[in-house]
Design an enzyme around this catalytic site. Sequence first.
Site, PDB file in Angstrom:
ATOM      1  N   TYR A  18       1.028  -1.267   0.206  1.00 30.21           N
ATOM      2  CA  TYR A  18      -0.199  -0.235   0.226  1.00 30.21           C
ATOM      3  C   TYR A  18       0.834   1.405   0.233  1.00 30.21           C
ATOM      4  O   TYR A  18       0.936   2.240  -1.003  1.00 30.21           O
ATOM      5  CB  TYR A  18      -0.323  -0.345   1.137  1.00 30.21           C
ATOM      6  CG  TYR A  18      -1.498   1.475   0.952  1.00 30.21           C
ATOM      7  CD1 TYR A  18      -2.725   1.826   0.349  1.00 30.21           C
ATOM      8  CD2 TYR A  18      -0.973   2.188   2.536  1.00 30.21           C
ATOM      9  CE1 TYR A  18      -3.736   2.672   1.005  1.00 30.21           C
ATOM     10  CE2 TYR A  18      -2.093   3.760   2.706  1.00 30.21           C
ATOM     11  CZ  TYR A  18      -3.094   3.369   1.758  1.00 30.21           C
ATOM     12  OH  TYR A  18      -3.678   4.589   2.180  1.00 30.21           O
ATOM     13  N   GLN A  33     -13.884   3.435   6.791  1.00 34.47           N
ATOM     14  CA  GLN A  33     -14.073   2.466   6.765  1.00 34.47           C
ATOM     15  C   GLN A  33     -12.901   2.044   5.947  1.00 34.47           C
ATOM     16  O   GLN A  33     -13.015   0.376   6.134  1.00 34.47           O
ATOM     17  CB  GLN A  33     -15.269   2.002   5.798  1.00 34.47           C
ATOM     18  CG  GLN A  33     -16.509   2.406   6.305  1.00 34.47           C
ATOM     19  CD  GLN A  33     -16.737   1.164   7.037  1.00 34.47           C
ATOM     20  OE1 GLN A  33     -17.043  -0.003   7.849  1.00 34.47           O
ATOM     21  NE2 GLN A  33     -17.729   1.985   8.112  1.00 34.47           N
ATOM     22  N   LYS A  73       1.299   4.155  -2.606  1.00 33.36           N
ATOM     23  CA  LYS A  73       0.812   6.050  -2.371  1.00 33.36           C
ATOM     24  C   LYS A  73       2.588   6.967  -2.392  1.00 33.36           C
ATOM     25  O   LYS A  73       2.395   8.038  -2.859  1.00 33.36           O
ATOM     26  CB  LYS A  73       0.681   5.945  -0.231  1.00 33.36           C
ATOM     27  CG  LYS A  73      -0.736   5.572  -0.653  1.00 33.36           C
ATOM     28  CD  LYS A  73      -1.766   6.610  -1.611  1.00 33.36           C
ATOM     29  CE  LYS A  73      -3.098   6.024  -0.501  1.00 33.36           C
ATOM     30  NZ  LYS A  73      -3.939   6.796  -1.957  1.00 33.36           N
TER      31      LYS A  73
END
Length: 210
Positions: A87, A143, A91
């Site tokens: 992840y 979420q 980014k």
Amino acid sequence: MFSAVRSQHSGVDICINNAGLARPDTLLSGSTSGWKDMFNVNVLGLSICTREAYQSMKERKVDDGHIININSMSGHQVPPQSVAHFYSATKYAVTALTEGLRQELREAQTHIRATAWPLTGAQLLSRLSLLAQCISPGVVETQFAFKLHDKDPEKAAATYEHMKCLKPEDVAKAVIYVLSTPPHVQVSLALDVHPLEEPNHPQRRRAGRL
């Protein structure tokens, strides 16, 4: 999506690339499908929306539009959790894409200009046309963690319980600030937004070195 925007609203003047997700797929044992999910949303989706938004602005001769990328602090420093490493790579790609967009717009010798991280004082421009900006929040109570830890909802909930997290409204206020800057102002750095209690908050890191 952009065809619908064109038919219903003529085109795009402001593009906020906010979609992002993480899957618990580590570099050593993660699934290819999990990696693809993150790359497709966090990198390809952002790039496609950026391209289509720019083309919409260019076709209609809009020279005061905005492209804002909602990045992450994981795009500036690699977190020490293995499930966040891929992840984080996506980014970091967003950080590079934002700067690359600024350079491409300048190379095209258009009046459309971009602001990206990092810039030097010599690169500040006297007039702002199209802004490509990067807002990098820390932990925001959304979420997101429940998607990352979809098989362990208790772990996901605990992500937001150990400190007072940012709210989506806090990030929205940062976006409004960027949109409200006058034509002669250019935000030249990534706008980092942290919860004060976050362990990686710069103020806490400095205090730890004293």
